[in-house]
Design an enzyme around this catalytic site. Sequence first.
Site, mmCIF file in Angstrom:
data_model
loop_
_atom_site.group_PDB
_atom_site.id
_atom_site.type_symbol
_atom_site.label_atom_id
_atom_site.label_comp_id
_atom_site.label_asym_id
_atom_site.label_seq_id
_atom_site.Cartn_x
_atom_site.Cartn_y
_atom_site.Cartn_z
ATOM 1 N N GLU A 1 -2.686 -1.728 -7.761
ATOM 2 C CA GLU A 1 -3.159 -0.457 -7.198
ATOM 3 C C GLU A 1 -2.339 0.008 -5.989
ATOM 4 O O GLU A 1 -2.843 0.054 -4.863
ATOM 5 C CB GLU A 1 -4.634 -0.567 -6.805
ATOM 6 C CG GLU A 1 -5.546 -0.873 -7.966
ATOM 7 C CD GLU A 1 -7.019 -0.992 -7.547
ATOM 8 O OE1 GLU A 1 -7.296 -1.005 -6.338
ATOM 9 O OE2 GLU A 1 -7.870 -1.074 -8.434
ATOM 10 N N GLU B 1 -9.142 -4.091 -14.640
ATOM 11 C CA GLU B 1 -10.330 -4.200 -13.775
ATOM 12 C C GLU B 1 -11.357 -3.158 -14.185
ATOM 13 O O GLU B 1 -11.026 -1.993 -14.416
ATOM 14 C CB GLU B 1 -10.005 -3.940 -12.295
ATOM 15 C CG GLU B 1 -9.275 -5.049 -11.615
ATOM 16 C CD GLU B 1 -9.064 -4.788 -10.114
ATOM 17 O OE1 GLU B 1 -9.806 -3.972 -9.531
ATOM 18 O OE2 GLU B 1 -8.159 -5.418 -9.545
HETATM 19 O O1 IFM Z 1 -11.974 -5.658 -4.977
HETATM 20 C C1 IFM Z 1 -11.155 -4.628 -5.413
HETATM 21 C C2 IFM Z 1 -9.844 -5.169 -5.953
HETATM 22 O O2 IFM Z 1 -9.189 -5.961 -5.024
HETATM 23 C C3 IFM Z 1 -8.932 -4.028 -6.330
HETATM 24 N N1 IFM Z 1 -9.591 -3.083 -7.199
HETATM 25 C C4 IFM Z 1 -10.922 -2.640 -6.831
HETATM 26 C C5 IFM Z 1 -11.809 -3.820 -6.504
HETATM 27 C C6 IFM Z 1 -13.214 -3.325 -6.111
HETATM 28 O O3 IFM Z 1 -13.146 -2.522 -4.987
#
Ligand code: IFM
Length: 460
Positions: free
Chosen positions: A168, A357
């Site tokens: 990200e 994710e």
């Molecule tokens: O915890 C984070 C992760 O490190 C990166 N993506 C979003 C998740 C939730 O906020």
Amino acid sequence: MGFTKDDFGEGFAWGVSTAAYQVEGAHNADGKGPSIWDTFAKRKRKIMGGHHGDTACDFYNRYADDLALIYEMNISNYRFSISWSRILPHGIGAVNKKGIDFYNRVIDFCLELGIEPWITLYHWDLPEALQQKGGWTNREVIHWFSYFVDCCIKNFGDRVKYWMVLNEPMVFTGAGYFLGVHAPGKKGLSSFLAAAHHAALCQAEGGRMIKSLRNHSKVGTTFSYSHIEPFRSTNEKDIAAGIKVDALLNRLFIEPLMGLGYPTKELKILERIERYMHPHDEKKLQFDMDFVGLQNYTREMVAYAPLMPFVKAKIIKASQRNVTRTLMDWEVHPPCIYHALHRYNSYDKIKEIVVTENGAAFHDIQENGMVNDAERLQYLQDHIAQVLLAKREGIKVNGYFVWTLMDNFEWAEGYYPRFGLVHVDFATQKRTVKNSGKWYSEFLKNTTAMINEEGRVFYK
Ligand code: IFM
């Protein structure tokens, strides 16, 4: 729930994701150097409750039990990240053998258990020594990052097939170098644009390096993506504001990678990124990834806001809209992942999408030794159903990873929002598989898990 794992087809990768700083702890053990998160978390009023990741889930010492738990939960893919300063305490130069040994133990044990390791090279924990030299705002970061990538691939590339270059980039440059709410706490447009351009160069350069060192690796990188809608659906100004926010949040990193350049047409202010561009950078920003990691949690509603600097737009939070939301104040809106998949699929150059994710933080109810997290269970089922819907429509999605294995350090929010499939009692480090985790395990066994009125999971 009208689907099973088989509906996704063979070869669909099911997994869980974590990140080094959020779970490992052992912040100064065995020669590890400090990262920007070690430093930032100790600054006053930066993290909710004054929390930090010094111990976190103590994964550094408990990795074997945690991997065994992943195995018992029938999860066959584990995504985790490498702490750069654990293996290179100064960011570049001397290698910390004990750090390398740790990741070798993790990788080897994964393989022994039949769990495929998926490694993210950079999940936000830049070595503090490099931040002292400007961190991501210094173009030298391309050289530092290449050194780190080289070290990882040479030490682990013989056993690890799946690599993700960055996690990200929009979040770590936006929150860390523009808003100052994440490490290293820098603010302002110039530091953001410099950091963003260098991160975009690193994502492509990292990909090239992995392929040149290990041609058979599968290389990807991950992006945050929130489906954007105008707050007032027919209001011209809100529609225009939504397009700008979309350019910033969803397109800034993926499009230069695919040779489309920065989305300056939609967001003029991004033209200033040219100040950081060197000759031939357009070409250097490009790399043909084997897969793209999509990280989606919610949708955002955007309204025109003339007083907001640069974008003249604002996000209307879920709490202001009175909609179902998570503890992060993110709206629960399952079709967002379906829209996100369609959007990514519309980019010709994307060969394969993996949802690296997806998940949610809620208040979990602990009773009689069980953790009843009905809201998370519902969230996961609904989002997985949307992934299947997209897949059935021909979208090239070939994996889904839950964020996250276990409750952990949620950055500026500390340990308050719990995202895990496994509950962690941070005082004792006791792990308890939540109902959502039990459901996921059964789903991965290809049985149908249901939940009764008392919140108990049962299987059909
Ligand atoms: O915890 C984070 C992760 O490190 C990166 N993506 C979003 C998740 C939730 O906020």
